[in-house]
Scaffold this active site. Structure first.
Site, PDB file in Angstrom:
ATOM      1  N   LYS A  94      25.538 -31.491  11.600  1.00  0.00           N
ATOM      2  CA  LYS A  94      24.867 -32.400  10.664  1.00  0.00           C
ATOM      3  C   LYS A  94      23.472 -32.747  11.174  1.00  0.00           C
ATOM      4  CE  LYS A  94      29.308 -34.067   8.948  1.00  0.00           C
ATOM      5  NZ  LYS A  94      30.369 -35.097   8.936  1.00  0.00           N
ATOM      6  N   GLN A 117      31.722 -40.559  11.754  1.00  0.00           N
ATOM      7  CA  GLN A 117      32.588 -39.384  11.771  1.00  0.00           C
ATOM      8  C   GLN A 117      34.049 -39.812  11.932  1.00  0.00           C
ATOM      9  OE1 GLN A 117      31.441 -36.301  11.129  1.00  0.00           O
ATOM     10  NE2 GLN A 117      33.507 -35.462  11.216  1.00  0.00           N
ATOM     11  N   ASP A 141      28.633 -40.484   2.700  1.00  0.00           N
ATOM     12  CA  ASP A 141      29.921 -39.785   2.749  1.00  0.00           C
ATOM     13  C   ASP A 141      30.731 -40.038   1.471  1.00  0.00           C
ATOM     14  OD1 ASP A 141      30.623 -38.071   4.824  1.00  0.00           O
ATOM     15  OD2 ASP A 141      30.866 -39.718   6.256  1.00  0.00           O
TER      16      ASP A 141
END
Ligand code: GUN
Length: 292
Positions: free
Chosen positions: A52, A96, A119
């Site tokens: 990422k 994460q 997200d």
């Protein structure tokens, strides 16, 4: 059989985002900024977060990586998120997953400001998605939709079977495939660990999304001729022949399923790459919405 190539589509999406970003900067707007938090050092999570951050660099975004010890108390992570929520330069925040046991994922996801929820995991984003309102879509389902669109895969009126009902993939992709748009307009069946006759249901599917995290689970006898198969699995399996000591395996028995398919995603080189491209798209949109 046509491969749905995540390398090609993710590169196309990232190139488009890079172009849009350079136009943004040329117009005197701020550089998009993604902040990622990694708690602990799980091997797979390390790899995802590194990819990422690398994609941010390729596109020309600013990125901040905050690494926290796996044994931290929840309050430390809460404080880090509150700081990023308040930082006007930060456009997108991702934590994460999975998180260590002492930390409530639900609490953490709820804390990320919905305007920075790239997200798409916040209940506000999920609720808007269910109602078909503009919002951040979770990266993996969004990436799958972009892939189907890129290859012009016909979805209208098709029976899509989703195996898995997680908040990250199974449930949201079932909603997106069902929406009254393209890609979408599928009749969707969501299967899970308590579904009897899974094989019979899969055999009725025009489109199968395998998102249960069991390597090689979907076998050729479960797939009808000309089905579209999307493999979301990315499990590390020990493999002494690899330098890393492991191989990445999907949820589909690719060698035997692929010859039956009209379209199929490989692993690696499929959905995983799309997840990152979708995150980059969400970060761009977060920046633009926030800095009108
Ligand atoms: N863990 C597995 N998939 C994801 C994802 O898309 N985003 C985050 N933040 N964590 C994940």
């Amino acid at each position: 059989m046509q491969i749905l190539d995540g390398k090609i589509v993710s590169q196309a999406v990232k190139d488009a985002v890079k172009e849009k970003t350079s136009l943004l900067l040329a117009a005197g707007k701020k550089t998009p900024h993604l902040a990622a938090i990694l708690v602990g050092s799980d091997g797979a999570s390390e790899t995802y977060v590194a990819s990422k951050v690398k994609s941010c660099e390729e596109i020309g975004y600013k990125s901040t990586l905050i690494r926290l010890d796996p044994n931290i108390e929840e309050s430390v992570l809460i404080e880090a998120i509150e700081k990023l929520n308040a930082d006007v330069d930060v456009d997108g925040i991702l934590v994460q997953l999975p998180l260590p046991k002492q930390i409530s994922e639900e609490k953490i996801i709820n804390l990320i400001h919905p305007d920075k929820d790239v997200d798409g995991f916040h209940p506000m984003s999920a609720g808007k998605m269910v109602q078909g309102l503009p919002t951040f879509l979770p990266a993996t389902p969004y990436g799958i939709m972009m892939m189907l669109e890129h290859y012009k895969v016909e979805t209208k009126g098709k029976h899509a079977v989703v195996i898995g009902r997680s908040n990250i993939v199974g449930r949201p992709i079932s909603i997106l495939l069902n929406r009254n748009t393209y890609p979408g307009n599928c009749t969707v069946t969501v299967c899970h660990s308590h579904t009897p006759n899974l094989k019979d249901i899969c055999l009725q599917a025009d489109i199968i999304v395998a998102a249960l995290g069991r390597p090689g689970f979907l076998t050729a006898d479960m797939v009808k001729e000309n089905a579209v198969v999307v493999d979301v699995g990315i499990t590390r399996v020990a493999d002494a022949s690899k330098k890393s000591g492991f191989a990445i395996k999907g949820d589909v028995d690719y060698a035997n399923v692929a010859p039956k398919c009209s379209f199929i995603t490989p692993v690696p080189g499929g959905v995983g790459l799309m997840t990152i491209a979708a995150l980059m798209m969400n970060t761009y949109n977060a920046c633009v919405a926030k800095n009108k």
